[in-house]
Scaffold this active site. Sequence first.
Site, PDB file in Angstrom:
ATOM      1  N   HIS A   3     -80.128  91.333  74.372  1.00 25.57           N
ATOM      2  CA  HIS A   3     -79.013  92.098  73.793  1.00 25.57           C
ATOM      3  C   HIS A   3     -78.001  92.398  74.905  1.00 25.57           C
ATOM      4  O   HIS A   3     -78.368  92.967  75.926  1.00 25.57           O
ATOM      5  CB  HIS A   3     -79.504  93.408  73.180  1.00 25.57           C
TER       6      HIS A   3
ATOM      7  N   TYR B  37     -76.861 103.421  67.630  1.00 22.93           N
ATOM      8  CA  TYR B  37     -77.217 104.834  67.820  1.00 22.93           C
ATOM      9  C   TYR B  37     -76.155 105.648  67.089  1.00 22.93           C
ATOM     10  O   TYR B  37     -74.983 105.592  67.461  1.00 22.93           O
ATOM     11  CB  TYR B  37     -77.206 105.206  69.304  1.00 22.93           C
TER      12      TYR B  37
ATOM     13  N   PRO C 168     -87.483 109.392  73.314  1.00 23.31           N
ATOM     14  CA  PRO C 168     -87.233 107.949  73.222  1.00 23.31           C
ATOM     15  C   PRO C 168     -85.758 107.540  73.163  1.00 23.31           C
ATOM     16  O   PRO C 168     -85.454 106.349  73.225  1.00 23.31           O
ATOM     17  CB  PRO C 168     -87.954 107.545  71.931  1.00 23.31           C
TER      18      PRO C 168
ATOM     19  N   LYS D  30     -86.660 104.632  77.740  1.00 27.58           N
ATOM     20  CA  LYS D  30     -87.085 104.500  79.147  1.00 27.58           C
ATOM     21  C   LYS D  30     -88.595 104.550  79.397  1.00 27.58           C
ATOM     22  O   LYS D  30     -89.058 104.147  80.464  1.00 27.58           O
ATOM     23  CB  LYS D  30     -86.455 105.628  79.987  1.00 27.58           C
TER      24      LYS D  30
ATOM     25  N   TYR E 116     -78.425 102.904  80.958  1.00 28.90           N
ATOM     26  CA  TYR E 116     -79.185 102.281  79.862  1.00 28.90           C
ATOM     27  C   TYR E 116     -79.906 101.021  80.336  1.00 28.90           C
ATOM     28  O   TYR E 116     -81.079 100.808  80.008  1.00 28.90           O
ATOM     29  CB  TYR E 116     -78.243 101.964  78.693  1.00 28.90           C
TER      30      TYR E 116
END
Length: 388
Positions: A72, A200, A292, A296, A384
């Site tokens: 991704h 998200y 979550p 990580k 991220y």
Amino acid sequence: MRTQVAIIGAGPAGLLLSHLLHLNGIESIVLESRSQAEIEATIRAGVLEQGTMDILNNAGVGARMRAEGALHHGFELAFSGRRHRIDLTELTGKSITVYPQHEVIKDLVAARQAAQGQLLFEVSGVQLHRVETTTPSVTYSHGGGAARIDADFVIGCDGYHGVTRPAMPVQGRQDYQRTYGFGWFGILVESAPSSEELIYARHPRGFALVSTRSPTVQRLYFQCDPADHVDNWSDDRIWAELHARLENRDGWIVQEGRIFQKNIIGMRSFVSTPMQAGRLFLAGDAAHIVPPTGAKGMNLAVSDVHLLAQGLEQFYRQGADERLQGYTAGALKRIWRAEYFSWWMTNLLHTFPDATPFKREVQRAELECLVSSRAMATALAENYVGAF
Ligand code: RFL
Ligand code: PHB
């Protein structure tokens, strides 16, 4: 029995550590309380950082991940009826891979078994002894009989609810903790992906996340009361809630399908220090937990055992223990960055029952800044992908 390193827990931390040690000619025995079928079927993480991929690839267990994992290059932030792309690769030069944790587990178990590694399932009553000395041991039951392992080191990779952290001496310990007043309701759905990338979403009704597992299985989450029960949520109610939280003016709609698993998970941030006492070391969720939202947890488990394997290699090759003695400090540097990022992402995207109207507007403004400022988006993307 005698071994060099006794490892408690066959999650990603324990299995990878055992495999890394084997590659360096160091013997270990892994004790796991659940069955092989159970650990290979437990649905948990999905997102792997590039650094995690590199470690798994270099350890020779990345073939299936490379073939079946989905690379991704970005993800989306959705709020106020619009979706905004964060281009991870353009901003950081890196990407992430979506490959389920239980598939990583299967790959590691297969590697250990192919090397005739000692991996014992369905053990019970694990107890640690004399971990402050150079001759620690572990007692347990297996197959109806009592057994004992004498080792040079004991490594606690038994997750948040394991027995190794409570076996650490109380004196000198400091735990850091934050609980959030909400959880995540997770579902697995039989359908094609609704989106090519993760979404998200922040919505006044609460957070939602659109993730994936494979071209035919999707993973979705929505913020919920951690004390709620899955039986209170019919499939229709779940879809109505997801549609409400993912509403948008872009004409995009989440794809429904047969829901075949539902679960509720709590959210907490937790760090227990130090991660070593004598010959006992902790790694992964046994020592720290992140909510979550930042994806990580498993990445941290992998980086912990990567460090620990280097320390043990130095110990056995050179008889030196500087690296082992530096393990807590070295690991905590990365752990606290991940704790920070996961806490920040959680605050950014969830609704807080006690939030004032002022706090809600500031939260929305922060999202707007993130999608309009390249500098802010870069900071998000770097965290991220685990760029530093
Ligand atoms: P684990 O995976 O909990 O493994 C511990 C193992 O120890 C065994 N055990 C014992 N064995 C013997 N004796 C005892 N007394 C024992 N007590 C326990 C257990 O049966 C188990 O097999 O810990 P480890 O190896 O440290 O790995 C940590 C990761 O599993 C965890 O951090 C991640 O799943 C977190 N996480 C995510 N991490 C990511 O990096 N990316 C993600 O996208 C991501 N998504 C997630 C997540 C965790 C989630 N949940 C369910 C908490 C999504 C979710 C929903
Ligand atoms: C998942 O696919 O399970 C997943 C993805 C991203 C997260 C957490 C979980 O932040």
